[in-house]
Write a protein that holds these residues in place. Structure first.
Motif, short mmCIF file in Angstrom:
data_model
loop_
_atom_site.label_atom_id
_atom_site.label_comp_id
_atom_site.label_asym_id
_atom_site.label_seq_id
_atom_site.Cartn_x
_atom_site.Cartn_y
_atom_site.Cartn_z
N ASN A 3 0.85 -1.19 0.00
CA ASN A 3 0.00 0.00 0.00
C ASN A 3 0.88 1.24 0.00
OD1 ASN A 3 -1.78 2.05 0.50
ND2 ASN A 3 -2.78 1.07 2.24
N ARG A 4 0.88 2.00 -1.11
CA ARG A 4 1.77 3.16 -1.23
C ARG A 4 1.38 4.27 -0.27
NH1 ARG A 4 5.05 4.01 -5.53
NH2 ARG A 4 5.82 5.66 -4.18
N THR A 5 0.14 4.24 0.28
CA THR A 5 -0.27 5.27 1.22
C THR A 5 0.07 4.90 2.66
OG1 THR A 5 -2.50 4.34 1.49
CG2 THR A 5 -2.17 5.90 -0.31
N ALA A 6 0.48 3.65 2.91
CA ALA A 6 0.81 3.22 4.27
C ALA A 6 2.17 3.77 4.67
CB ALA A 6 0.82 1.69 4.34
N PRO A 7 2.39 4.03 5.97
CA PRO A 7 3.71 4.46 6.42
C PRO A 7 4.77 3.43 6.04
CG PRO A 7 2.09 4.72 8.16
CD PRO A 7 1.41 3.96 7.07
N ARG A 8 5.94 3.90 5.62
CA ARG A 8 7.03 3.01 5.21
C ARG A 8 8.07 2.99 6.32
NH1 ARG A 8 10.12 3.64 1.27
NH2 ARG A 8 9.89 1.65 0.20
N LEU A 21 7.21 -10.18 13.55
CA LEU A 21 8.46 -9.75 14.15
C LEU A 21 8.26 -8.51 15.00
CD1 LEU A 21 10.78 -7.87 11.66
CD2 LEU A 21 8.37 -8.30 11.17
N THR A 22 9.14 -8.37 15.98
CA THR A 22 9.21 -7.14 16.78
C THR A 22 10.09 -6.16 16.03
OG1 THR A 22 8.89 -8.34 18.85
CG2 THR A 22 9.85 -6.14 18.99
N LEU A 23 9.55 -5.00 15.74
CA LEU A 23 10.31 -4.01 15.00
C LEU A 23 11.49 -3.50 15.83
CD1 LEU A 23 7.41 -1.89 13.43
CD2 LEU A 23 8.62 -3.85 12.44
N PRO A 24 12.62 -3.18 15.20
CA PRO A 24 13.75 -2.58 15.92
C PRO A 24 13.34 -1.26 16.57
CG PRO A 24 14.41 -3.32 13.73
CD PRO A 24 12.92 -3.41 13.77
N PRO A 25 14.16 -0.74 17.47
CA PRO A 25 13.79 0.48 18.21
C PRO A 25 13.41 1.66 17.32
CG PRO A 25 15.66 -0.57 19.26
CD PRO A 25 15.42 -1.33 17.99
N GLY A 26 14.18 1.91 16.26
CA GLY A 26 13.88 3.06 15.40
C GLY A 26 12.50 2.98 14.76
N PRO A 27 12.20 1.89 14.02
CA PRO A 27 10.87 1.76 13.43
C PRO A 27 9.75 1.71 14.47
CG PRO A 27 12.41 0.30 12.34
CD PRO A 27 13.12 0.88 13.51
N SER A 28 10.02 1.10 15.63
CA SER A 28 9.00 1.07 16.69
C SER A 28 8.65 2.49 17.13
CB SER A 28 9.49 0.24 17.88
OG SER A 28 9.51 -1.14 17.59
N ARG A 35 1.20 7.16 15.94
CA ARG A 35 0.01 6.70 16.67
C ARG A 35 -0.70 5.56 15.93
NH1 ARG A 35 -1.10 10.24 20.80
NH2 ARG A 35 -0.14 12.30 20.66
N LEU A 36 0.10 4.65 15.36
CA LEU A 36 -0.49 3.49 14.70
C LEU A 36 -1.14 2.58 15.73
CD1 LEU A 36 2.29 2.66 12.08
CD2 LEU A 36 0.23 4.04 11.78
N GLN A 37 -2.12 1.81 15.27
CA GLN A 37 -2.85 0.90 16.13
C GLN A 37 -2.87 -0.49 15.51
OE1 GLN A 37 -4.00 1.79 19.17
NE2 GLN A 37 -3.08 3.81 18.77
N PRO A 38 -3.10 -1.54 16.33
CA PRO A 38 -3.22 -2.88 15.76
C PRO A 38 -4.24 -2.92 14.63
CG PRO A 38 -3.08 -3.01 18.14
CD PRO A 38 -3.18 -1.55 17.81
N GLY A 39 -3.84 -3.55 13.54
CA GLY A 39 -4.66 -3.61 12.34
C GLY A 39 -4.27 -2.60 11.29
N ASP A 40 -3.52 -1.56 11.66
CA ASP A 40 -3.10 -0.55 10.69
C ASP A 40 -2.07 -1.12 9.72
OD1 ASP A 40 -4.77 1.31 11.78
OD2 ASP A 40 -3.21 2.43 12.85
N VAL A 57 0.30 -5.66 14.68
CA VAL A 57 -0.49 -6.62 15.46
C VAL A 57 -0.40 -6.35 16.95
CG1 VAL A 57 -0.41 -8.43 13.72
CG2 VAL A 57 1.41 -8.31 15.44
N ARG A 58 0.60 -5.56 17.38
CA ARG A 58 0.70 -5.22 18.80
C ARG A 58 1.45 -3.93 18.96
NH1 ARG A 58 4.15 -5.52 23.14
NH2 ARG A 58 5.84 -6.20 21.76
N MET A 59 0.93 -3.05 19.80
CA MET A 59 1.60 -1.81 20.15
C MET A 59 1.96 -1.86 21.63
SD MET A 59 1.84 0.20 17.46
CE MET A 59 2.19 1.78 18.21
N GLY A 60 3.25 -2.04 21.93
CA GLY A 60 3.70 -2.04 23.31
C GLY A 60 4.13 -0.65 23.75
N ARG A 61 4.60 -0.55 24.97
CA ARG A 61 5.05 0.75 25.48
C ARG A 61 6.34 1.19 24.81
NH1 ARG A 61 4.76 1.28 31.88
NH2 ARG A 61 5.25 3.41 31.21
#
Length: 243
Positions: A3-8, A21-28, A35-40, A57-61
């Motif tokens: 999706n070209r409109t989705a954040p890269r 996968l758990t995203l690395p610190p920078g992308p997280s 303010r992305l949410q599960p499902g985005d 699929v998951r937004m942690g602290r």
């Protein structure tokens, strides 16, 4: 298809359909700032070519999990692999040069210390700057849609870099941007690779231009006006991209 409109997000890790996968610190952090949410939806790329549709699929602290979905073999690179060898401009102008060169499709940026350089880097300070510029290139690649991130090479003195260059390949254009006895850059033949050498504020010293010509560089002109140190290499890159 991604999706070209989705954040890269740039994720320097192996990616495969179905992987969570758990995203690395920078992308997280980037995902949290947005303010992305599960499902985005997001688009992931790792610099190996192409990109991946994915979803949060998951937004942690402090960390974020994403599921990789489908691969898109998108290729938005220039048909010519371009290296910009630049006498580093001072202050934040080098940041600007890296950002814009990434948007224009550069493959490699080689920072150089020249005789007339205002910015002189070596040792640990040079390493930190290269790491910073690599971050600038990653952010610009995320923004502009590239699937590969330009390489920011270690800082070198111009003489050492020139003397270490192998002989130019048959399909490689080497051009030093110059106002002295130069051909228009647009008239020079281009193969699969190109290296543009451009000086710092004040330009290259005559001995440096002579050294470049000994290393196989042809003098190339961008026109009658004198361009700034951060403008000239970008103009050459843009000209090549339009060709």
């Amino acid at each position: 298809m991604s999706n070209r409109t989705a954040p890269r997000l740039y994720v320097p890790a192996p990616l495969a359909a179905g992987l969570t996968l758990t995203l690395p610190p920078g992308p997280s952090r980037h995902a949290q700032v947005l303010r992305l949410q599960p499902g985005d939806a997001v688009t992931l790329f790792n610099g190996d070519g192409g990109e991946w549709a994915a979803r949060i699929v998951r937004m942690g602290r402090s960390d974020v999990d994403a599921q990789v979905l489908q691969h898109d073999p998108a290729d938005r690179e220039l048909p010519v692999a371009v290296t910009l060898a630049v006498g580093m401009p001072a202050n934040d102008r080098m940041d600007w040069l890296v950002e814009k060169a990434t948007e224009l499709g550069v493959a490699t940026i080689q920072p150089l210390v020249c005789e007339r350089s205002v910015l002189r880097l070596a040792g640990e300070r040079a390493g930190k700057k290269v790491a910073h510029w690599s971050g600038v290139a990653i952010s610009a690649s995320e923004q502009c849609g590239r699937t590969r991130v330009p390489v920011i090479a270690p800082v070198q003195p111009l003489r050492a870099w020139c003397e270490a260059l192998p002989a130019a390949a048959d399909d490689e254009l080497r051009a030093v941007l110059s106002l002295q006895d130069a051909q228009p850059l647009a008239a020079l033949p281009v193969g699969a690779r190109a290296v543009f050498l451009s000086g710092p504020e004040g330009g290259l010293a005559p001995a440096e231009e002579a050294l470049a010509r000994t290393a196989g560089f042809r003098a190339a002109s961008l026109g009658p006006r004198v361009l700034r140190a951060e403008t000239a290499p970008l103009a050459a890159l843009a000209l090549l991209g339009l060709r």
